[in-house]
Design an enzyme around this catalytic site. Structure first.
Site, PDB file in Angstrom:
ATOM      1  N   LYS A   1      65.812  42.383  19.788  1.00  0.00           N
ATOM      2  CA  LYS A   1      65.890  41.118  19.062  1.00  0.00           C
ATOM      3  C   LYS A   1      64.697  40.205  19.337  1.00  0.00           C
ATOM      4  O   LYS A   1      64.256  39.464  18.461  1.00  0.00           O
ATOM      5  CB  LYS A   1      67.210  40.420  19.388  1.00  0.00           C
ATOM      6  CG  LYS A   1      68.432  41.165  18.866  1.00  0.00           C
ATOM      7  CD  LYS A   1      69.713  40.443  19.217  1.00  0.00           C
ATOM      8  CE  LYS A   1      70.915  41.122  18.595  1.00  0.00           C
ATOM      9  NZ  LYS A   1      71.084  42.509  19.055  1.00  0.00           N
TER      10      LYS A   1
ATOM     11  N   LYS B   1      71.672  36.041  24.458  1.00  0.00           N
ATOM     12  CA  LYS B   1      71.895  37.284  23.717  1.00  0.00           C
ATOM     13  C   LYS B   1      71.175  38.448  24.383  1.00  0.00           C
ATOM     14  O   LYS B   1      70.052  38.298  24.875  1.00  0.00           O
ATOM     15  CB  LYS B   1      71.390  37.155  22.272  1.00  0.00           C
ATOM     16  CG  LYS B   1      72.089  36.093  21.460  1.00  0.00           C
ATOM     17  CD  LYS B   1      71.562  35.995  20.050  1.00  0.00           C
ATOM     18  CE  LYS B   1      72.046  37.111  19.173  1.00  0.00           C
ATOM     19  NZ  LYS B   1      71.684  36.897  17.750  1.00  0.00           N
TER      20      LYS B   1
ATOM     21  N   GLY C   1      78.722  41.537  18.934  1.00  0.00           N
ATOM     22  CA  GLY C   1      79.224  40.423  19.715  1.00  0.00           C
ATOM     23  C   GLY C   1      79.174  40.650  21.215  1.00  0.00           C
ATOM     24  O   GLY C   1      79.555  39.770  21.992  1.00  0.00           O
TER      25      GLY C   1
ATOM     26  N   HIS D   1      77.546  33.048   8.241  1.00  0.00           N
ATOM     27  CA  HIS D   1      76.826  34.270   8.586  1.00  0.00           C
ATOM     28  C   HIS D   1      76.578  35.013   7.269  1.00  0.00           C
ATOM     29  O   HIS D   1      77.500  35.574   6.682  1.00  0.00           O
ATOM     30  CB  HIS D   1      77.657  35.117   9.548  1.00  0.00           C
ATOM     31  CG  HIS D   1      76.969  36.348  10.040  1.00  0.00           C
ATOM     32  ND1 HIS D   1      77.127  36.826  11.310  1.00  0.00           N
ATOM     33  CD2 HIS D   1      76.104  37.195   9.444  1.00  0.00           C
ATOM     34  CE1 HIS D   1      76.405  37.917  11.473  1.00  0.00           C
ATOM     35  NE2 HIS D   1      75.786  38.168  10.339  1.00  0.00           N
TER      36      HIS D   1
ATOM     37  N   LYS E   1      83.061  40.973  12.721  1.00  0.00           N
ATOM     38  CA  LYS E   1      83.486  40.614  11.373  1.00  0.00           C
ATOM     39  C   LYS E   1      84.883  41.145  11.049  1.00  0.00           C
ATOM     40  O   LYS E   1      85.269  42.218  11.481  1.00  0.00           O
ATOM     41  CB  LYS E   1      82.475  41.171  10.366  1.00  0.00           C
ATOM     42  CG  LYS E   1      81.058  40.664  10.595  1.00  0.00           C
ATOM     43  CD  LYS E   1      80.033  41.510   9.870  1.00  0.00           C
ATOM     44  CE  LYS E   1      78.620  41.117  10.251  1.00  0.00           C
ATOM     45  NZ  LYS E   1      77.609  42.054   9.722  1.00  0.00           N
TER      46      LYS E   1
ATOM     47  N   ASN F   1      69.902  44.893  11.090  1.00  0.00           N
ATOM     48  CA  ASN F   1      70.647  46.095  11.434  1.00  0.00           C
ATOM     49  C   ASN F   1      70.011  47.281  10.730  1.00  0.00           C
ATOM     50  O   ASN F   1      69.961  47.327   9.494  1.00  0.00           O
ATOM     51  CB  ASN F   1      72.114  45.960  11.033  1.00  0.00           C
ATOM     52  CG  ASN F   1      72.847  44.969  11.913  1.00  0.00           C
ATOM     53  OD1 ASN F   1      72.765  45.053  13.134  1.00  0.00           O
ATOM     54  ND2 ASN F   1      73.538  44.022  11.309  1.00  0.00           N
TER      55      ASN F   1
ATOM     56  N   ARG G   1      70.666  50.322   9.821  1.00  0.00           N
ATOM     57  CA  ARG G   1      71.669  51.345   9.503  1.00  0.00           C
ATOM     58  C   ARG G   1      72.490  50.874   8.322  1.00  0.00           C
ATOM     59  O   ARG G   1      72.336  49.740   7.851  1.00  0.00           O
ATOM     60  CB  ARG G   1      72.588  51.561  10.706  1.00  0.00           C
ATOM     61  CG  ARG G   1      73.213  50.245  11.193  1.00  0.00           C
ATOM     62  CD  ARG G   1      74.275  50.442  12.234  1.00  0.00           C
ATOM     63  NE  ARG G   1      74.646  49.208  12.907  1.00  0.00           N
ATOM     64  CZ  ARG G   1      75.437  48.264  12.409  1.00  0.00           C
ATOM     65  NH1 ARG G   1      75.930  48.403  11.193  1.00  0.00           N
ATOM     66  NH2 ARG G   1      75.740  47.176  13.105  1.00  0.00           N
TER      67      ARG G   1
ATOM     68  N   ARG H   1      88.846  44.299   6.822  1.00  0.00           N
ATOM     69  CA  ARG H   1      88.838  45.378   7.806  1.00  0.00           C
ATOM     70  C   ARG H   1      90.232  45.474   8.438  1.00  0.00           C
ATOM     71  O   ARG H   1      90.688  44.518   9.078  1.00  0.00           O
ATOM     72  CB  ARG H   1      87.809  45.121   8.894  1.00  0.00           C
ATOM     73  CG  ARG H   1      86.389  44.997   8.391  1.00  0.00           C
ATOM     74  CD  ARG H   1      85.433  44.992   9.567  1.00  0.00           C
ATOM     75  NE  ARG H   1      84.062  44.690   9.154  1.00  0.00           N
ATOM     76  CZ  ARG H   1      83.002  44.855   9.941  1.00  0.00           C
ATOM     77  NH1 ARG H   1      83.166  45.306  11.177  1.00  0.00           N
ATOM     78  NH2 ARG H   1      81.791  44.553   9.507  1.00  0.00           N
TER      79      ARG H   1
END
Length: 470
Positions: free
Chosen positions: A116, A158, A165, A208, A237, A290, A292, A338
């Site tokens: 990051k 972070k 998370g 977000h 999420k 991300n 992917r 989800r």
């Protein structure tokens, strides 16, 4: 085009990739741990290989075992899905060394964007807005505390290699900084085998927002619109929707252009997601990329009439994107919930177990991506995600109503799930109006759990909110 692809994953994403391979007339090869011997992706496949015991470190994270199977099965590509080895640069590099295509970006890009701190510096050079923070790694808790005073509280610690998370701590008071820094570092070391940390200003109560991008080896970069992923629990999420109600056309265009600039600066290839936080003033900042496919990719597929996994495979085979930016048009509204085997009333505690009777919804505008079937067992070793329920409709309010209906039809007997909680969110006035941010679950969990237990009818609470949700 590839002849055989090894799917280095499990659960619903393994089934999703399996289906894409079959539709492209590619033979899918699947792997599984001893705990997943009866999993749906194993039962669907003609060729399935056990790669080790239940713990991920000995199976789905076992690079040597996966590459051994790939070579024995004469696979010419590996699709890593999400999680596990999907953002592991060493794995991508080993695939290249073995002459096996890695369906994702190069190892160098994964390293650059996965760290990051390095990604942040690249974005600054590319003119993409970034959150104020450290210019690189923070070497110690004491050094971080001094920098936090300079940035101004609250701050966010972070892990440079983090995700999901984990390896993150919010700090509101100087007295808590050093303790929380060491906690985050220890968690990062345990989860990612990397304890490099960095620091940034904590943007309170943001949205977000993430943008889906696809890029090929021929210099084409296309953004396929945004997803609002602000309904989260513990930094992970729960619900995503597209398009984001909070964005104006002008702001959407600015953020989309920034996402393309970010991907171009990284010389990116394949599917990726550029993530931003959007503060209440309308200012947005890059937070990470991300490298992917994302869990929530189906809602983008539905509103743009694309198949992102199919496109991933084509791009990895050296083909150009099958669409241009001018071909991408957003049609209608889509929401993803989800479904997790977890207990919201007890801190979202994982709830693995045996699935008895199972009924999944259908009908117009409903899609379900899952590895569930009646009689299957949910092992305790992996993420609690068991299904993704996607609803599409011409308008946002119709999509919300359709999702309510679909959740009402969903029956998973055995493990505790979050289905009831998700159903209550669909009635909450803040969600119906689109007036929510990343603090929504923390602020409303007690009410949502009470509604789920039948202590107050959700319909009455939503009575005055629905008209604003169109």
């Amino acid at each position: 085009m590839f002849k055989r692809i090894l799917i280095a994953n499990r659960g619903e994403i393994a089934v999703r990739i399996f289906r894409a391979c079959r539709e492209l007339d590619i033979e899918p090869i699947v792997v599984y741990s001893e705990a997943d011997r009866e999993a749906l992706h194993v039962q669907l496949a003609e060729h399935a290989y056990c790669i080790g015991p239940a713990p991920s470190a000995k199976s789905y994270l076992n690079i040597d075992a996966i590459l051994t199977v790939a070579k024995e099965a004469h696979c010419d590509a590996i699709h890593p899905g999400y999680g596990f080895l999907s953002e592991n640069a060493d794995f991508a590099r080993r695939c290249a060394q073995e002459g096996i295509a890695f369906i994702g970006p190069s190892a160098e890009v994964i390293e650059q964007m996965g760290n990051k701190a390095a990604a942040r510096e690249l974005m600054k050079r590319a003119g993409v807005p970034v959150v104020p923070g450290s210019d690189g790694r923070v070497p110690s808790a004491k050094a971080g505390a001094k920098l936090a005073e300079k940035i101004g509280y609250p701050v966010l610690i972070k892990a440079a290699a983090g995700g999901g998370g984990r390896g993150m701590r919010k700090v509101f008071e100087p007295a808590d900084f050093e303790r929380l820094f060491e906690e985050a570092r220890a968690e990062a070391r345990a989860c990612f085998n990397d304890d490099e940390m960095y620091l940034e200003k904590l943007v309170l109560n943001p949205h977000h927002i993430e943008f889906q991008i696809m890029a090929d080896a021929h210099g084409n970069v296309v953004e396929l619109g945004e997803r609002d992923c602000s309904i989260q629990r513990r930094g992970q999420k729960m619900i995503e929707e597209t398009p984001a109600r909070v964005l104006s056309p002008e702001l959407r265009a600015q953020m989309g252009a920034a996402a393309v600039a970010a991907a171009s600066a990284a010389h990116y290839e394949n599917a990726g997601t550029v993530e931003f936080v959007l503060d209440p003033s309308g200012a947005f900042y890059f937070i990470e990329m991300n490298t992917r496919i994302q869990v929530e990719h189906p809602i983008t597929e539905i509103v743009t009439a694309t198949d992102l996994v199919r496109e991933q495979i084509r791009v990895a085979a050296g083909l150009s994107l099958s669409f241009t930016q001018e071909d991408i048009h957003v049609n209608g509204h889509a929401i993803e919930c989800r479904i997790n085997a977890e207990d919201p009333a007890h801190g979202f505690r994982p709830a693995p177990g045996h699935v008895g009777f199972l009924h999944l919804p259908g009908g117009a505008g409903i899609r379900v991506d899952t590895g569930l079937y009646g009689g299957c067992d949910l092992p305790p070793y992996y993420d609690s995600l068991v299904a993704k329920l996607i609803a599409w409709a011409p308008t946002r309010l119709e999509a919300i109503r359709r999702m309510r209906r679909a959740l009402e039809e969903t029956i998973v007997e055995g493990p505790v799930t979050n289905v009831d909680l998700l159903h209550q969110v669909m009635y909450h006035p803040q969600f119906v109006r689109g007036a929510y941010d990343t603090s929504f679950i923390d602020q409303n969990i007690d009410t949502l759990v009470a509604w789920s237990a039948g202590e107050e009818p959700a319909d009455a609470a939503a009575e005055h909110g629905e008209g604003a949700g169109r």
